[in-house]
Design a protein around this motif. Structure first.
Motif, PDB file in Angstrom:
ATOM      1  N   LEU A   1      -4.965 -35.576  18.003  1.00 31.40           N
ATOM      2  CA  LEU A   1      -4.556 -36.726  18.801  1.00 31.40           C
ATOM      3  C   LEU A   1      -4.181 -36.315  20.217  1.00 31.40           C
ATOM      4  O   LEU A   1      -3.702 -35.211  20.470  1.00 31.40           O
ATOM      5  CB  LEU A   1      -3.408 -37.490  18.141  1.00 31.40           C
ATOM      6  CG  LEU A   1      -2.109 -36.804  17.809  1.00 31.40           C
ATOM      7  CD1 LEU A   1      -0.983 -37.836  17.702  1.00 31.40           C
ATOM      8  CD2 LEU A   1      -2.206 -36.078  16.455  1.00 31.40           C
ATOM      9  N   VAL A   2      -4.442 -37.254  21.118  1.00 36.63           N
ATOM     10  CA  VAL A   2      -4.066 -37.138  22.529  1.00 36.63           C
ATOM     11  C   VAL A   2      -3.213 -38.351  22.861  1.00 36.63           C
ATOM     12  O   VAL A   2      -3.608 -39.494  22.586  1.00 36.63           O
ATOM     13  CB  VAL A   2      -5.307 -37.086  23.447  1.00 36.63           C
ATOM     14  CG1 VAL A   2      -4.880 -37.050  24.915  1.00 36.63           C
ATOM     15  CG2 VAL A   2      -6.157 -35.868  23.111  1.00 36.63           C
ATOM     16  N   LEU A   3      -2.049 -38.123  23.424  1.00 38.23           N
ATOM     17  CA  LEU A   3      -1.146 -39.208  23.802  1.00 38.23           C
ATOM     18  C   LEU A   3      -1.209 -39.410  25.311  1.00 38.23           C
ATOM     19  O   LEU A   3      -1.178 -38.441  26.075  1.00 38.23           O
ATOM     20  CB  LEU A   3       0.291 -38.890  23.373  1.00 38.23           C
ATOM     21  CG  LEU A   3       0.495 -38.703  21.871  1.00 38.23           C
ATOM     22  CD1 LEU A   3       0.573 -37.223  21.531  1.00 38.23           C
ATOM     23  CD2 LEU A   3       1.735 -39.413  21.378  1.00 38.23           C
ATOM     24  N   TRP A   4      -1.291 -40.680  25.737  1.00 40.58           N
ATOM     25  CA  TRP A   4      -1.369 -41.040  27.147  1.00 40.58           C
ATOM     26  C   TRP A   4      -0.045 -41.697  27.538  1.00 40.58           C
ATOM     27  O   TRP A   4       0.318 -42.731  26.983  1.00 40.58           O
ATOM     28  CB  TRP A   4      -2.513 -42.018  27.385  1.00 40.58           C
ATOM     29  CG  TRP A   4      -3.890 -41.487  27.096  1.00 40.58           C
ATOM     30  CD1 TRP A   4      -4.425 -41.217  25.881  1.00 40.58           C
ATOM     31  CD2 TRP A   4      -4.900 -41.184  28.067  1.00 40.58           C
ATOM     32  NE1 TRP A   4      -5.719 -40.763  26.022  1.00 40.58           N
ATOM     33  CE2 TRP A   4      -6.036 -40.735  27.353  1.00 40.58           C
ATOM     34  CE3 TRP A   4      -4.966 -41.257  29.466  1.00 40.58           C
ATOM     35  CZ2 TRP A   4      -7.224 -40.357  27.995  1.00 40.58           C
ATOM     36  CZ3 TRP A   4      -6.140 -40.884  30.099  1.00 40.58           C
ATOM     37  CH2 TRP A   4      -7.251 -40.430  29.370  1.00 40.58           C
TER      38      TRP A   4
ATOM     39  N   GLU B   1      -2.232 -33.083  22.110  1.00 39.91           N
ATOM     40  CA  GLU B   1      -2.283 -32.950  23.563  1.00 39.91           C
ATOM     41  C   GLU B   1      -1.655 -34.164  24.221  1.00 39.91           C
ATOM     42  O   GLU B   1      -1.611 -35.256  23.642  1.00 39.91           O
ATOM     43  CB  GLU B   1      -3.730 -32.772  24.036  1.00 39.91           C
ATOM     44  CG  GLU B   1      -4.359 -31.472  23.557  1.00 39.91           C
ATOM     45  CD  GLU B   1      -5.846 -31.373  23.856  1.00 39.91           C
ATOM     46  OE1 GLU B   1      -6.371 -30.249  23.863  1.00 39.91           O
ATOM     47  OE2 GLU B   1      -6.487 -32.424  24.065  1.00 39.91           O
ATOM     48  N   LEU B   2      -1.195 -33.944  25.434  1.00 43.29           N
ATOM     49  CA  LEU B   2      -0.502 -34.988  26.188  1.00 43.29           C
ATOM     50  C   LEU B   2      -1.121 -35.129  27.568  1.00 43.29           C
ATOM     51  O   LEU B   2      -1.302 -34.130  28.280  1.00 43.29           O
ATOM     52  CB  LEU B   2       0.988 -34.640  26.315  1.00 43.29           C
ATOM     53  CG  LEU B   2       1.852 -35.557  27.193  1.00 43.29           C
ATOM     54  CD1 LEU B   2       1.909 -36.968  26.615  1.00 43.29           C
ATOM     55  CD2 LEU B   2       3.255 -34.967  27.334  1.00 43.29           C
TER      56      LEU B   2
ATOM     57  N   ARG C   1      -2.501 -31.396  28.392  1.00 42.87           N
ATOM     58  CA  ARG C   1      -1.987 -30.082  27.990  1.00 42.87           C
ATOM     59  C   ARG C   1      -1.576 -30.121  26.520  1.00 42.87           C
ATOM     60  O   ARG C   1      -1.205 -31.174  25.988  1.00 42.87           O
ATOM     61  CB  ARG C   1      -0.797 -29.665  28.858  1.00 42.87           C
ATOM     62  CG  ARG C   1       0.407 -30.572  28.761  1.00 42.87           C
ATOM     63  CD  ARG C   1       1.506 -30.132  29.718  1.00 42.87           C
ATOM     64  NE  ARG C   1       2.688 -30.982  29.591  1.00 42.87           N
ATOM     65  CZ  ARG C   1       3.673 -30.785  28.727  1.00 42.87           C
ATOM     66  NH1 ARG C   1       3.617 -29.748  27.897  1.00 42.87           N
ATOM     67  NH2 ARG C   1       4.712 -31.590  28.669  1.00 42.87           N
ATOM     68  N   ALA C   2      -1.645 -28.983  25.904  1.00 43.80           N
ATOM     69  CA  ALA C   2      -1.296 -28.873  24.483  1.00 43.80           C
ATOM     70  C   ALA C   2       0.221 -28.896  24.313  1.00 43.80           C
ATOM     71  O   ALA C   2       0.961 -28.361  25.145  1.00 43.80           O
ATOM     72  CB  ALA C   2      -1.873 -27.598  23.899  1.00 43.80           C
ATOM     73  N   LEU C   3       0.664 -29.543  23.247  1.00 44.56           N
ATOM     74  CA  LEU C   3       2.082 -29.546  22.875  1.00 44.56           C
ATOM     75  C   LEU C   3       2.278 -28.665  21.653  1.00 44.56           C
ATOM     76  O   LEU C   3       1.410 -28.614  20.768  1.00 44.56           O
ATOM     77  CB  LEU C   3       2.558 -30.968  22.564  1.00 44.56           C
ATOM     78  CG  LEU C   3       2.498 -31.977  23.710  1.00 44.56           C
ATOM     79  CD1 LEU C   3       2.995 -33.338  23.222  1.00 44.56           C
ATOM     80  CD2 LEU C   3       3.292 -31.505  24.914  1.00 44.56           C
ATOM     81  N   GLY C   4       3.438 -28.003  21.612  1.00 44.83           N
ATOM     82  CA  GLY C   4       3.723 -27.100  20.502  1.00 44.83           C
ATOM     83  C   GLY C   4       4.963 -27.495  19.730  1.00 44.83           C
ATOM     84  O   GLY C   4       5.492 -28.610  19.870  1.00 44.83           O
TER      85      GLY C   4
ATOM     86  N   ALA D   1       9.470 -28.604  27.694  1.00 41.14           N
ATOM     87  CA  ALA D   1       8.445 -29.050  26.743  1.00 41.14           C
ATOM     88  C   ALA D   1       7.952 -30.454  27.053  1.00 41.14           C
ATOM     89  O   ALA D   1       6.764 -30.759  26.879  1.00 41.14           O
ATOM     90  CB  ALA D   1       8.997 -28.987  25.319  1.00 41.14           C
ATOM     91  N   LEU D   2       8.855 -31.327  27.500  1.00 37.91           N
ATOM     92  CA  LEU D   2       8.518 -32.710  27.866  1.00 37.91           C
ATOM     93  C   LEU D   2       9.203 -33.008  29.199  1.00 37.91           C
ATOM     94  O   LEU D   2      10.286 -33.595  29.235  1.00 37.91           O
ATOM     95  CB  LEU D   2       8.980 -33.685  26.766  1.00 37.91           C
ATOM     96  CG  LEU D   2       8.379 -33.484  25.370  1.00 37.91           C
ATOM     97  CD1 LEU D   2       9.053 -34.408  24.359  1.00 37.91           C
ATOM     98  CD2 LEU D   2       6.869 -33.712  25.381  1.00 37.91           C
ATOM     99  N   PRO D   3       8.605 -32.638  30.305  1.00 39.71           N
ATOM    100  CA  PRO D   3       9.303 -32.639  31.590  1.00 39.71           C
ATOM    101  C   PRO D   3       9.686 -34.006  32.133  1.00 39.71           C
ATOM    102  O   PRO D   3      10.570 -34.098  32.975  1.00 39.71           O
ATOM    103  CB  PRO D   3       8.321 -31.928  32.531  1.00 39.71           C
ATOM    104  CG  PRO D   3       6.999 -31.981  31.856  1.00 39.71           C
ATOM    105  CD  PRO D   3       7.273 -31.998  30.394  1.00 39.71           C
ATOM    106  N   LEU D   4       9.053 -35.087  31.674  1.00 42.26           N
ATOM    107  CA  LEU D   4       9.403 -36.417  32.177  1.00 42.26           C
ATOM    108  C   LEU D   4      10.450 -37.112  31.309  1.00 42.26           C
ATOM    109  O   LEU D   4      10.920 -38.192  31.655  1.00 42.26           O
ATOM    110  CB  LEU D   4       8.151 -37.301  32.263  1.00 42.26           C
ATOM    111  CG  LEU D   4       7.034 -36.812  33.190  1.00 42.26           C
ATOM    112  CD1 LEU D   4       5.924 -37.849  33.273  1.00 42.26           C
ATOM    113  CD2 LEU D   4       7.563 -36.485  34.578  1.00 42.26           C
ATOM    114  N   LEU D   5      10.826 -36.483  30.203  1.00 37.91           N
ATOM    115  CA  LEU D   5      11.718 -37.143  29.254  1.00 37.91           C
ATOM    116  C   LEU D   5      13.134 -37.314  29.802  1.00 37.91           C
ATOM    117  O   LEU D   5      13.739 -38.384  29.644  1.00 37.91           O
ATOM    118  CB  LEU D   5      11.758 -36.354  27.943  1.00 37.91           C
ATOM    119  CG  LEU D   5      12.692 -36.889  26.860  1.00 37.91           C
ATOM    120  CD1 LEU D   5      12.284 -38.295  26.437  1.00 37.91           C
ATOM    121  CD2 LEU D   5      12.713 -35.947  25.656  1.00 37.91           C
TER     122      LEU D   5
END
Length: 414
Positions: free
Chosen positions: A177-180, A206-207, A238-241, A273-277
């Motif tokens: 899955l890819v999240l937008w 991926e995000l 980019r890939a998320l881990g 890991a999630l810079p906009l959060l």
């Protein structure tokens, strides 16, 4: 300047039209016209009187939001190249699930040539109760709220929820899955909700995340972009881990908790890991009652629009809020309409609503109480506002409600 104005909404630059505009500007300057352009060039350190095409191209580029004509052209060329050579086949995109918090990009994905499955998860978790409950009870609470707030049929809400629950339940370590997402709280809550629901790290996760797009004057959502811009965004994913999954679980638990201390702590941090959060959590935290006036930030901003401009149709207030005043806008028009209701129908209202066929056309004006609250002479929580929720936090004015400072500190009001 239609070519510029349009592109600054959807991001797709029309280079031939921009070149023609630069040539027209040059001709006008040489004919002692276009005084506004002449003054702008003087301000930029080009006093004239003779100008070259490169000078007016520079001015056109700045009007379009770029530092120079070469940078404008480089961006336009990159978008065009991405549209011609998307690389979808090489990326095995046809087997991917594209997840989004609405259906605003579904058509444009197809137009751009994407072939993967599309999955919408559009629960507006920025509004109403989002409590930490077992799944069955959680969905029932969310369904009841959405049905009542948006005046929907129970069958429609149940059908939509069933599709979203099935999609979440179908995710596994074999999923791709890819999240937008964009930067606002609506999207970032969708992001952590989906990530927190994963049983483990999928085979592909991926995000695609954006908080600005070159040349777009006020970027508020991926849905406003032209199809070619989606192809341009694709290589930027980019890939998320595991670190992203752990952060999402922590943030989701904090947001759904009945007290906001853990949420406030996360909102004050930068998360690799999630810079906009962090910024989105901080903006959403300001939907708690403000310590000084009892208003959420959205309420304060919309009242401020009316205080500065006088009586306005509700649609105009919404437009200014989204396009100018809100630092991180997240509302849709119907969500804004729902938010207005407690301010209009409270025992001591803050807004008076005039007549009109559609809600967006009805004029709004401040009550005397609203003016006192904005002036710091009254506190909204002292005037029996309706009970409401922000995440898992219930705000009841009569029961020591949680309040927030402008700096993001939280405490219970006594």
């Amino acid at each position: 300047m239609p070519a510029i104005n349009a592109s600054r909404q959807h991001g797709l630059l029309d280079l031939p039209a921009l070149r023609k505009r630069a040539k027209r500007l040059l001709n006008a300057l040489n004919n002692h016209q276009a005084e506004d352009a002449r003054e702008q060039l003087r301000t930029l350190g080009l006093p004239g009187p003779d100008y070259r095409l490169a000078d007016t191209q520079w001015l056109v580029a700045r009007e379009a939001g770029f530092a120079s004509w070469p940078k404008l052209k480089a961006h336009a060329d990159a978008v065009a190249f991405a549209a011609r050579h998307p690389g979808f086949a090489a990326d095995d995109e046809a087997t991917v699930q594209h997840w989004r918090c609405g259906n605003d990009i579904a058509r444009n994905l197809r137009t751009a040539g994407f072939a993967g499955a599309f999955q919408m998860f559009d629960d507006p978790m920025v509004m109403g109760p989002v409590p930490a409950l077992p799944e069955e009870r959680y969905w029932r609470v969310r369904g009841d709220y959405v049905q009542q707030a948006f005046n929907l049929r129970a069958e429609d809400v149940e059908q939509r929820q069933a599709a979203q629950r099935a999609a979440l339940a179908g995710l596994s370590t074999d999923s791709k899955l890819v999240l937008w997402c964009e930067a606002d709280a609506y999207d970032q809550l969708f992001l952590i909700r989906v990530l927190a629901s994963l049983p483990g790290l999928p085979r592909r996760l991926e995000l695609i995340e954006a908080d600005q797009v070159p040349g777009v004057e006020r970027f508020i959502g991926i849905g406003q972009l032209a199809p070619d811009l989606l192809a341009w965004l694709w290589p930027q994913r980019r890939a998320l881990g595991e670190d992203a999954l752990a952060l999402a679980r922590q943030a989701w638990a904090a947001y759904t908790a009945p007290a906001p201390q853990a949420w406030a702590a996360l909102a004050g941090q930068q998360h690799t890991a999630l810079p906009l959060l962090g910024r989105a959590l901080a903006r959403q935290l300001q939907e708690l009652p403000g310590a000084n006036d009892g208003l959420s930030l959205t309420e304060r901003l919309l009242l401020g629009v009316l205080a500065s401009r006088g009586e306005l149709p509700a649609g105009r207030v919404f437009g200014q809020l989204m396009m100018q005043d809100d630092p991180l806008p997240y509302l849709g028009d119907l969500m804004f309409h729902v938010l207005l209701q407690p301010l209009i129908h409270a025992p001591q209202p803050l807004l008076l609503e005039g007549p009109g066929e559609a809600w967006a056309q009805r004029p709004l004006r401040l009550t005397a109480l609203a003016e006192q609250v904005l002036a710091g002479k009254a506190h909204w929580l002292d005037h029996n506002p309706a009970q409401r929720w922000v995440g898992g936090v219930l705000i009841n004015a009569a029961d020591r409600p949680w309040v927030v400072s402008e700096q993001g500190e939280v405490w219970q009001r006594t």
